[in-house]
Scaffold this active site. Sequence first.
Site, PDB file in Angstrom:
ATOM      1  N   ASP A 288       0.857  -1.178   0.000  1.00  0.00           N
ATOM      2  CA  ASP A 288       0.000   0.000   0.000  1.00  0.00           C
ATOM      3  C   ASP A 288       0.902   1.239   0.000  1.00  0.00           C
ATOM      4  O   ASP A 288       2.130   1.140   0.060  1.00  0.00           O
ATOM      5  CB  ASP A 288      -0.977  -0.031   1.198  1.00  0.00           C
ATOM      6  CG  ASP A 288      -2.205   0.858   0.945  1.00  0.00           C
ATOM      7  OD1 ASP A 288      -2.158   1.715   0.026  1.00  0.00           O
ATOM      8  OD2 ASP A 288      -3.207   0.723   1.659  1.00  0.00           O
TER       9      ASP A 288
HETATM   10  C1  NOJ Z   1      -4.038   3.941   0.365  1.00  0.00           C
HETATM   11  C2  NOJ Z   1      -5.247   3.068   0.542  1.00  0.00           C
HETATM   12  O1  NOJ Z   1      -5.128   2.324   1.730  1.00  0.00           O
HETATM   13  C3  NOJ Z   1      -5.497   2.140  -0.608  1.00  0.00           C
HETATM   14  O2  NOJ Z   1      -6.742   1.536  -0.421  1.00  0.00           O
HETATM   15  C4  NOJ Z   1      -5.439   2.866  -1.907  1.00  0.00           C
HETATM   16  O3  NOJ Z   1      -5.714   1.981  -2.955  1.00  0.00           O
HETATM   17  C5  NOJ Z   1      -4.090   3.512  -2.051  1.00  0.00           C
HETATM   18  N1  NOJ Z   1      -3.876   4.442  -0.965  1.00  0.00           N
HETATM   19  C6  NOJ Z   1      -3.940   4.260  -3.366  1.00  0.00           C
HETATM   20  O4  NOJ Z   1      -4.765   5.342  -3.392  1.00  0.00           O
END
Ligand code: NOJ
Length: 755
Positions: A288
Amino acid sequence: MKYKLLRLTCVVALLFSIHMQGQLKKDAQKQMDTYVSSLLKNMTLEEKLGQLNLVTPIARTGPFATKNASDKMKDGSAGNIFGLHGSPSSIHMRLALSENSRLKIPLLSGLDIVHGFKTVFPIPLGLSCSWDPALIEKTARIAAVEASALGYNWTFSPMVDITRDPRWGRVMEGSGEDPYLGSLIARAMVKGYQGSDLNDDTSLIACVKHFALYGAPEAGRDYNTADMSRLTMYQYYLPPYKAAVDAGAGSIMVSFNDIEGIPATSNKWLLTDLLRKEWGFKGFVVSDFNGIQELMNHGVAADLKEAAELSLTAGVDMDMVSEALIASLKQSVKDGHVSMDQINAACRRVLEAKYKLGLFTNPYRNYDPAKADLVSLTEENRKVAKDATLRSIVLLKNDKATLPLKKNAKIALIGPFANNQNEMFSSWTLKGDVPSVVTIYEGLKKQNPDITYVQGTQVSGDPGLKLKGEPFDAALQEELVAAAMNVAKQADVIVVVLGESSAMSGEARSRTDLSLPNCQSELLKRLKSIGKPVVLLLVNGRPMTLADDLPYADAVLDIWRPGTEAGSAVADILFGAYNPTGKLTMTFPRSVGQIPIYYNTKNTGRPYTEGTEGFFSSYIDQSNTPLYPFGYGLSYTKFIYGAITLNASVLKGNNANLTASITITNSGSYAGEETVQLYIADPVASVSRAVKELKGFQKVFLQPGESKKVNFTITTEELKFFNSDLNWDWESGTFLVYIGGNSQSCEKAEFVWKK
Ligand code: NOJ
């Protein structure tokens, strides 16, 4: 004789076709292996690390954006991008940057396409209340067609985290608390995004997230640790991820939290032993946002290089934004801390994803802005959006048959979300087309022009609630309330639209207070004092604590964050053209003190019976029961359940099966659809089991006065659970079967099943 021959020929033809399909698959796999292997042979270490690098031009959900992202795409040190915004031509221009790199490897272009693209559907939590995986699959398909036409080939969805704590702001992105329903929806979304073949240029690679347990942060605080037994993981939290993997999801995103003390991003048990070895996942794993760098904050890596080594070794293939892999792994290879084989394996998985998408033959696939206009927000897409909104809305209360409204009633429509296009979306609607939204006011007015709208209140003046935007203005509030009271006094019915603004749920939007903001509650009370019927439309991203507000509303509809067709769907429901069918997928607590609260809880050694006193598992200041249980949702009509009949009461062996039947009667005066839910309990087993678990459901549509028999087939599969050795098995004994319209009010029967 003739028939026998014909049958034999058919069987042979079928077997031949299965064999041919298998052969074609093998051939395709071989071709891909040859292509990717020869590409890998040609690549330098730097180029390989570039394929493991995912950059972003905007810092939407993380601490920073990638510096010089364009240069990195040009020189091949960034093989993937997400969050491209701007005009279609600028998106195309940036995708084309990779053509400057030596090997011209096309980019994966990702985006959080969470509940629709241009056409916006209800938030996933709302969508799940439809209990309609086929409809949800359609919404994902539409999103894929619309998004692929603008150059995206990868969506960071579905979010399949099981959620039992509505303080967590991200419960809006998932399908609630149940693993069975959650798994069906996870599968449907993967199928919808990926279509029948990733090579089809309208398909997007799905990214299942957040692996794993991200929906169980302690205290509901985002990014917090999630600590639970393996048994709970296997039985409740892991099944939807597994279902998505089994459905062929092409990628998986690692969660921010730690599991058993090891952050998911560096958790080898999770990413290699479980995901790859046990489940056979063949796609690629992405961290992530900045997750690899954050291993240092978790306290498991001393520096970026160690973080990179830990995550690659654990099983992460791609680094979202922290650029740890590209910055460190060259040295790590020299130091012997990671092997070239490990880098090759990660790079191969990323290249395979690109190959499967057909990017090597057509880097821009479906990209065509002119086509995008034609395939987006079409009449058909809007029809699906309306259907999805209709089916997501849950009728929570309807005293004295307040709803449906008379078509000619004089309506006072009040509330900050009642005529607001943006507020029909969520904090995750990145590309939704705002001007196309039908507001609640517009939708109602179209069906009944005798309507007056006023804002009535600001969203919140609660000092603890950090919301960007206009500060609360007390003088303005008085004016707004006075105007609302005036309008309300002249109406036959007051429809008030209250709840959470889009900024109050989503990532990093955890709350400790789940009630309506004070100024909204006050307005509701004032309006009720007029003595006219009050209908509350709740706009929200999570279950809320409404106990104090309910006395001031005669009817309550939870409309979630309803999307593009908000107003047209709400109008159909308010005026009775559509009879509500939605059923909650997350329990509504009475108070924050009851959280976590969910239906598939354990009995405990001292189970409590409401109304008794003593040393039982209960509270001294509140009931154990929720405000609204899982599976709950009213209809304008009434469904009566008969007794359950079983076609056998004692069964033996794995191959037996049982039919549980029940007759449902529509005893009201509206035609309506009921979601009939089947739960099973295993009261004595080698491990303590839940009081009941959802094992099936069926929809039944009944005219007034009509009855229908619903049959459920139960096999030993429905009796299985994870035992303490984490084996999926069943044990002989007595089982309870419950069938009903929600998890708490069910008919009950029992049977014995022996091995
Ligand atoms: C952080 C989030 O936890 C995730 O769900 C998301 O896809 C990414 N950022 C990218 O935006």
